[in-house]
Write an enzyme that holds these catalytic residues in place. Structure first.
Site, mmCIF file in Angstrom:
data_model
loop_
_atom_site.group_PDB
_atom_site.id
_atom_site.type_symbol
_atom_site.label_atom_id
_atom_site.label_comp_id
_atom_site.label_asym_id
_atom_site.label_seq_id
_atom_site.Cartn_x
_atom_site.Cartn_y
_atom_site.Cartn_z
ATOM 1 N N GLN A 135 -3.733 -3.266 -1.588
ATOM 2 C CA GLN A 135 -3.062 -2.265 -1.415
ATOM 3 C C GLN A 135 -2.157 -1.993 -2.676
ATOM 4 O O GLN A 135 -1.466 -1.164 -2.896
ATOM 5 C CB GLN A 135 -2.003 -2.275 -0.468
ATOM 6 C CG GLN A 135 -2.409 -2.241 1.074
ATOM 7 C CD GLN A 135 -1.323 -2.728 1.915
ATOM 8 O OE1 GLN A 135 -1.444 -3.853 2.635
ATOM 9 N NE2 GLN A 135 -0.443 -1.796 2.268
ATOM 10 N N PHE A 175 -2.879 -2.722 6.676
ATOM 11 C CA PHE A 175 -1.694 -2.707 7.578
ATOM 12 C C PHE A 175 -0.539 -3.744 6.938
ATOM 13 O O PHE A 175 0.090 -4.229 7.609
ATOM 14 C CB PHE A 175 -2.166 -3.335 8.886
ATOM 15 C CG PHE A 175 -3.285 -2.315 9.510
ATOM 16 C CD1 PHE A 175 -3.062 -1.188 9.794
ATOM 17 C CD2 PHE A 175 -4.537 -3.247 9.430
ATOM 18 C CE1 PHE A 175 -4.050 -0.655 10.539
ATOM 19 C CE2 PHE A 175 -5.476 -2.306 10.136
ATOM 20 C CZ PHE A 175 -5.492 -1.027 10.529
ATOM 21 N N GLU A 199 -0.803 -6.053 0.815
ATOM 22 C CA GLU A 199 0.034 -5.538 -0.183
ATOM 23 C C GLU A 199 0.677 -6.579 -1.315
ATOM 24 O O GLU A 199 0.449 -6.455 -2.472
ATOM 25 C CB GLU A 199 1.581 -5.346 0.778
ATOM 26 C CG GLU A 199 2.415 -4.830 -0.393
ATOM 27 C CD GLU A 199 3.708 -4.329 0.285
ATOM 28 O OE1 GLU A 199 3.864 -4.003 1.458
ATOM 29 O OE2 GLU A 199 4.926 -3.967 -0.613
ATOM 30 N N ARG A 219 14.913 -4.887 5.498
ATOM 31 C CA ARG A 219 14.683 -3.806 6.331
ATOM 32 C C ARG A 219 14.706 -4.058 7.886
ATOM 33 O O ARG A 219 15.211 -3.172 8.773
ATOM 34 C CB ARG A 219 13.068 -3.480 6.335
ATOM 35 C CG ARG A 219 12.710 -2.232 6.987
ATOM 36 C CD ARG A 219 11.408 -1.668 6.659
ATOM 37 N NE ARG A 219 11.216 -0.979 5.514
ATOM 38 C CZ ARG A 219 11.300 0.314 5.274
ATOM 39 N NH1 ARG A 219 11.622 1.150 6.378
ATOM 40 N NH2 ARG A 219 11.377 1.092 4.160
ATOM 41 N N ARG A 268 2.853 -3.452 9.238
ATOM 42 C CA ARG A 268 3.448 -2.119 9.724
ATOM 43 C C ARG A 268 4.706 -2.255 10.605
ATOM 44 O O ARG A 268 4.645 -2.982 11.370
ATOM 45 C CB ARG A 268 2.579 -1.638 10.617
ATOM 46 C CG ARG A 268 2.421 -0.072 10.592
ATOM 47 C CD ARG A 268 0.897 0.263 11.216
ATOM 48 N NE ARG A 268 0.486 1.777 11.298
ATOM 49 C CZ ARG A 268 -0.479 2.329 11.561
ATOM 50 N NH1 ARG A 268 -1.430 1.566 12.317
ATOM 51 N NH2 ARG A 268 -0.575 3.362 11.629
ATOM 52 N N PHE A 302 7.260 -3.728 9.076
ATOM 53 C CA PHE A 302 8.046 -4.620 7.606
ATOM 54 C C PHE A 302 9.527 -4.966 8.454
ATOM 55 O O PHE A 302 10.506 -4.702 7.622
ATOM 56 C CB PHE A 302 8.007 -3.413 6.681
ATOM 57 C CG PHE A 302 8.277 -4.218 5.366
ATOM 58 C CD1 PHE A 302 7.007 -4.760 4.682
ATOM 59 C CD2 PHE A 302 9.536 -4.316 4.664
ATOM 60 C CE1 PHE A 302 7.210 -5.308 3.569
ATOM 61 C CE2 PHE A 302 9.603 -4.818 3.255
ATOM 62 C CZ PHE A 302 8.449 -5.511 2.719
ATOM 63 N N THR A 315 12.822 -0.073 0.339
ATOM 64 C CA THR A 315 14.289 -0.553 0.295
ATOM 65 C C THR A 315 14.752 -1.070 -1.174
ATOM 66 O O THR A 315 15.813 -1.179 -1.443
ATOM 67 C CB THR A 315 14.725 -1.397 1.520
ATOM 68 O OG1 THR A 315 13.887 -2.553 1.224
ATOM 69 C CG2 THR A 315 14.242 -1.038 2.651
ATOM 70 N N ALA A 374 5.237 0.921 2.782
ATOM 71 C CA ALA A 374 6.549 1.689 3.104
ATOM 72 C C ALA A 374 6.305 2.908 3.507
ATOM 73 O O ALA A 374 7.137 3.836 3.642
ATOM 74 C CB ALA A 374 7.575 1.661 2.011
ATOM 75 N N GLU A 404 4.000 4.193 9.340
ATOM 76 C CA GLU A 404 4.581 3.056 10.074
ATOM 77 C C GLU A 404 5.376 3.573 11.477
ATOM 78 O O GLU A 404 5.124 2.786 12.496
ATOM 79 C CB GLU A 404 5.412 2.073 9.362
ATOM 80 C CG GLU A 404 4.839 1.263 8.262
ATOM 81 C CD GLU A 404 5.775 0.819 7.100
ATOM 82 O OE1 GLU A 404 6.160 1.353 6.268
ATOM 83 O OE2 GLU A 404 5.997 -0.538 7.239
HETATM 84 N N1 MTE Z 1 -3.545 3.254 8.924
HETATM 85 C C1 MTE Z 1 -4.937 2.880 8.715
HETATM 86 N N2 MTE Z 1 -5.827 3.384 9.198
HETATM 87 N N3 MTE Z 1 -5.190 1.657 8.081
HETATM 88 C C2 MTE Z 1 -4.008 0.890 7.529
HETATM 89 O O1 MTE Z 1 -4.374 -0.405 6.931
HETATM 90 N N4 MTE Z 1 -1.617 0.674 7.103
HETATM 91 C C3 MTE Z 1 -0.530 1.172 7.507
HETATM 92 C C4 MTE Z 1 -0.324 2.838 7.679
HETATM 93 N N5 MTE Z 1 -1.428 3.328 8.368
HETATM 94 C C5 MTE Z 1 -2.662 1.478 7.600
HETATM 95 C C6 MTE Z 1 -2.494 2.633 8.251
HETATM 96 C C7 MTE Z 1 0.871 1.007 6.635
HETATM 97 S S1 MTE Z 1 1.427 -1.034 7.014
HETATM 98 C C8 MTE Z 1 1.352 1.773 5.853
HETATM 99 S S2 MTE Z 1 2.937 0.979 4.893
HETATM 100 C C9 MTE Z 1 1.051 3.027 5.430
HETATM 101 O O2 MTE Z 1 -0.280 3.361 6.240
HETATM 102 C C10 MTE Z 1 0.515 2.986 4.186
HETATM 103 O O3 MTE Z 1 -0.328 4.209 3.820
HETATM 104 P P1 MTE Z 1 0.802 5.606 3.699
HETATM 105 O O4 MTE Z 1 2.111 5.242 2.686
HETATM 106 O O5 MTE Z 1 -0.138 6.332 2.722
HETATM 107 O O6 MTE Z 1 1.126 6.201 4.877
HETATM 108 N N1 HPA Z 2 8.194 -1.796 2.768
HETATM 109 C C1 HPA Z 2 6.989 -2.117 2.356
HETATM 110 N N2 HPA Z 2 6.787 -2.776 1.324
HETATM 111 C C2 HPA Z 2 7.798 -3.164 0.618
HETATM 112 C C3 HPA Z 2 9.014 -2.805 0.772
HETATM 113 C C4 HPA Z 2 9.384 -1.848 2.103
HETATM 114 O O1 HPA Z 2 10.403 -1.384 2.139
HETATM 115 N N3 HPA Z 2 9.939 -3.191 -0.010
HETATM 116 C C5 HPA Z 2 8.903 -4.055 -0.914
HETATM 117 N N4 HPA Z 2 7.858 -3.998 -0.189
HETATM 118 MO MO1 MOS Z 3 2.896 -1.116 5.038
HETATM 119 S S1 MOS Z 3 3.604 -2.902 5.888
HETATM 120 O O1 MOS Z 3 4.495 -1.049 4.147
HETATM 121 O O2 MOS Z 3 1.757 -1.896 3.915
#
Ligand code: MTE
Ligand code: HPA
Ligand code: MOS
Length: 759
Positions: free
Chosen positions: A194, A225, A229, A307, A339, A341, A438, A507, A708
């Site tokens: 990620q 998910f 990261e 968070r 997800r 966090f 954050t 995030a 999330e």
């Molecule tokens: N959806 C799918 N299909 N697969 C994933 O790994 N990760 C989640 C969410 N939805 C995830 C998902 C998490 S933890 C985050 S932070 C966001 O997607 C990240 O993507 P975005 O910022 O583009 O929404």
């Molecule tokens: N969310 C997800 N990932 C992060 C964050 C947050 O707020 N801060 C640092 N990494």
């Molecule tokens: Mo999502 S836990 O911020 O990758």
């Protein structure tokens, strides 16, 4: 308008979508790596004898610390993770890695590496860590008002403790990295990450080379998910080191069992709280102490605790509040982003508190929830104004009506009165989730947009695709901003040589940040093209409009490609970089004050369950969701995120249980011992709606993050189970484990119906 379909949907469905390991499999010269894993949760490594392994067929190398030319320690915030530990800190931790021609050969040889250990005592639980004063962080505190005085002055008080379980990410694609030398002699890292920039930098540090020697590419992930990261980087570093040592391409791919045992999960939490409240259910004061189980290293645990402290209010105004949090250090894999966090754990805790308050007073829980909602003008405990607080009430009322909550509550009471051994429960819970990293400086993104002479467009941005539909949304943004058709826009694989110094896609802000960076690049291009179009159309640049691949003005129309060709002949650049840094956000951690979030995402869910009193087994009868997605960029994607996030949250809160043995070895290490929600656990009736008239002024094209927030809608299921347990008899609060597995529900019913129980 037809809604955008996930850009890889067809490839997903036909198994043609390629992932990192597929790329590696096309390279017959690639070598394979396998870890030698610790058999102790905590021990000194006294000796390591690889001589037998090195005699095994196909073995090319056994990587140890002696092979590392650069940094021995990695870690995203604190460099406290040795790649080759001399002191192992969790059961299953890689001690060294075998590189061989095939995965089977590497695996066979790994079992022949002799490691001598001197075992040391291990801490596994938060309680054990507290007793041993073992922490990864100093306490962080956010405080507002006069929590001690107002607690003392409250009409009622109660105190309690809640343990919230962890969760395995269970992405379908395991951690994987494939590293080869490119034709120019640089290292090309393909990683299921990620955070391509952090993976690039980690590889560069370990190899002792500048960042420009390393390209990290992330084509797509089969789910992440949060689990990729930070935790993808060590595997890329091992593959890169193997490549350096052997001169050959190297693949690292974990199988499910190893991925489960080696990588961190959602943090388990322990909360100790005292709440003061009035007879009408209004919360007056809250003191809460949070502990999380960070595992052996810091990783992102401090930000996750942060968070959590930001979300201990959920949707509720608590004027006098002190929340303190500290991360425990234990001998477990390092827990990491998942997800929600930390916000998710805190929201479970406050919903439990509100439920206890309501049941202590004998008031309907939904009434007590509503009574405590933030209103317009209110500020959170960290001082951020809840600008659109009216949305909480609007969502609540609309969902109450559309789900027929009041009638169902009545019907359910009648049903329960007729049914002795099976009871039904109903609950509605709200969600407010802060959008932005954050850590303020992470809220930046870059993009590059290239227009070719035939009018086709390539878009590069810093975000990664993990199934969440980021590329689909960004394609919609680019097409709209440039005024071309979506099919003429191609999203390129994410690469650190296209956009540098990126933040993790995390995030939930991937589309807010990268979408806006792309939009800005497109606007710059359009502004450059408008005068050219004006010449063609015979109008002022300001009168030109770009839409659907056509450019119009003065009642005339030309194709986008004609304008592009004309601009090219006039020697104008047909490419632009875009950059976005979220404005207006700041946070002072010392004071616990600021405006860390660009905006809040809101939603609410109604859950109805049926529980068998003999076994604790339950069925989810119905879910009604109303979620705020702003002006959706891609309604089908957002629906997928809401349904998927909800089900993942439901798994966390009702069936998934991470179990370690007393020796610190993971007992739940695959789908046979770790219960994921299956199709059988899906609600029989699953109604998902999005809030109307909900444009978000602070984000790209009025959209809102949806990654999330929907996960926390699943708290409604736990609260509905609690409601059903209450229906078996007794009065007052209902103690319920978290996760509320059938076993936990069974014991809750036993406790409730035990003759002479205080309830
Ligand atoms: N959806 C799918 N299909 N697969 C994933 O790994 N990760 C989640 C969410 N939805 C995830 C998902 C998490 S933890 C985050 S932070 C966001 O997607 C990240 O993507 P975005 O910022 O583009 O929404
Ligand atoms: N969310 C997800 N990932 C992060 C964050 C947050 O707020 N801060 C640092 N990494
Ligand atoms: Mo999502 S836990 O911020 O990758």
């Amino acid at each position: 308008m037809t809604h955008a379909v996930h850009e890889s949907a067809l490839l997903h469905a036909t198994c043609e979508a390629r992932y990192v390991h597929d790329l590696a499999l096309r390279d017959p010269t690639a070598l394979h790596a396998w870890p030698v894993q610790s058999t102790h949760a905590h021990a000194h490594v006294k000796g390591l004898d690889a001589s037998r392994a090195l005699q095994m067929p196909g073995v090319r190398a056994v990587l140890t610390g002696a092979d590392v030319p650069g940094a021995q320690q990695i870690g995203p915030v604190r460099h406290d993770e040795p790649l080759f530990p001399s002191e192992v800190c969790y059961h299953g931790q890689p001690v060294c890695w075998v590189i061989a021609d095939t995965e089977a050969e590497a695996r066979a040889a790994a079992s022949q590496v002799q490691v001598a250990y001197e075992p040391l005592p291990a801490l596994l639980t938060i309680e054990a860590a507290i007793a041993a004063d073992s922490f990864l962080t100093q306490p962080q505190t956010i405080e507002t008002g006069r929590p001690d005085e107002e607690m003392a002055a409250s009409a009622h008080r109660l105190s309690g403790e809640l343990r919230v379980g962890g969760q395995e990410h269970f992405y379908l694609e395991m951690q994987c990295a494939y590293v080869h030398r490119d034709a120019a002699g640089g290292l090309h890292v393909h990683s299921s990450t990620q955070h391509p920039t952090e993976t690039q930098i980690t590889v560069a540090h370990v190899l002792g080379v500048p960042a420009h020697e390393v390209i990290c590419e992330a084509l797509r992930m089969g789910g992440a998910f949060g689990g990729k990261e930070t935790q993808a980087s060590s595997f890329a570093a091992i593959a890169a080191l193997g490549c350096l040592v052997t001169g050959r391409a190297v693949v690292v791919r974990l199988d499910r069992r190893r991925d489960f045992a080696i990588t961190g999960k959602r943090h388990p939490f322990l909360a100790r709280y005292e709440v003061g409240f009035e007879s009408d259910g209004r919360l007056r004061a809250l003191r809460v102490e949070l502990f999380s189980n960070g595992g052996y290293s810091l990783d992102l645990s401090a930000a996750i605790m942060n968070r959590a402290l930001f979300h201990i209010d959920n949707c509720y105004r608590i004027e006098h509040l002190r929340a303190r949090g500290r991360v425990a250090r234990t001998h477990l894999p390092s827990n990491t982003a998942m997800r929600g966090f930390g916000g998710s754990q805190a929201m479970v805790i406050v919903e439990e508190i509100v439920d206890r308050v309501a049941r202590t007073l004998g008031l309907p829980v939904e009434q007590v929830r509503e009574r405590n909602f933030y209103g317009p003008g209110d500020r959170t405990h960290y001082g951020q104004e809840v600008r659109d607080a009216d949305r909480i009430g609007r969502i609540w009322r609309e969902l109450m009506t559309s789900s027929r909550f009041t009638e169902r509550r009545r019907d359910l009471a009648a049903w329960n009165a007729r049914s002795r051994d099976t009871k039904r429960g109903l609950a509605i819970t709200p969600v407010k989730f802060g959008i932005s990293f954050t850590t303020t400086y992470l809220n930046q993104a870059g993009a590059s947009v290239l227009v070719y002479r035939d009018g086709s467009v390539q878009v590069n941005h810093g975000g990664t695709e993990m199934g969440q539909g980021l590329h689909t949304k960004v394609r919609v943004v680019a097409a709209r901003a440039l005024g071309v058709l979506p099919q003429s826009v191609r999203l390129m694989p994410t690469r650190t040589d296209k956009v540098p110094n990126t933040s993790a896609t995390a995030a939930s802000s991937g589309s807010d940040l990268n979408g806006e960076a792309v939009r800005r690049a497109c606007v710059e291009l359009r502004e450059r093209l408008a005068p050219v179009a004006g010449q063609l159309l015979g109008c002022a640049p300001g009168e030109v409009t770009f839409a659907d691949g056509r450019v119009s003005g003065a009642g005339k129309l030309v194709a986008f490609v004609e304008v592009v060709e004309r601009a090219f002949l006039q020697r104008l650049p047909l490419f632009a970089m875009g950059f976005y840094a979220t404005p207006g956000i700041h946070y002072d951690a010392q004071r616990g004050r600021g405006e860390p979030f660009r905006y809040f995402a809101y939603g609410a869910a109604v859950a109805e369950v049926e529980v068998d009193g003999f076994t604790g087994h339950y069925r989810l009868l119905a879910i009604d969701i109303l979620h705020d997605v702003g002006d959706s960029l891609a309604p089908l994607i957002d629906r997928g995120q809401i349904e998927g996030g909800f089900l993942q949250g439901m798994g966390w809160l009702t069936c998934e249980e991470v179990v370690f043995g007393p020796d610190g070895a993971l007992r739940s290490r695959g789908a046979s011992t770790y219960k994921l929600p299956g199709i059988g656990e899906c609600p029989e009736r699953f109604v998902v709606n999005t809030l109307g008239r909900a444009s978000e002024a602070g984000a790209v094209f009025g959209s809102k993050a949806t990654g999330e927030p929907p996960l926390m809608l699943a708290i409604s299921v736990r609260e509905a189970l609690r409601d059903a347990v209450a229906a078996f008899g007794g009065i007052g609060p209902v103690a319920l484990g978290c996760p509320a597995t059938p076993e936990a529900v069974y014991w809750a019913i036993q406790e409730r119906t035990r003759p002479g129980s205080g309830a």
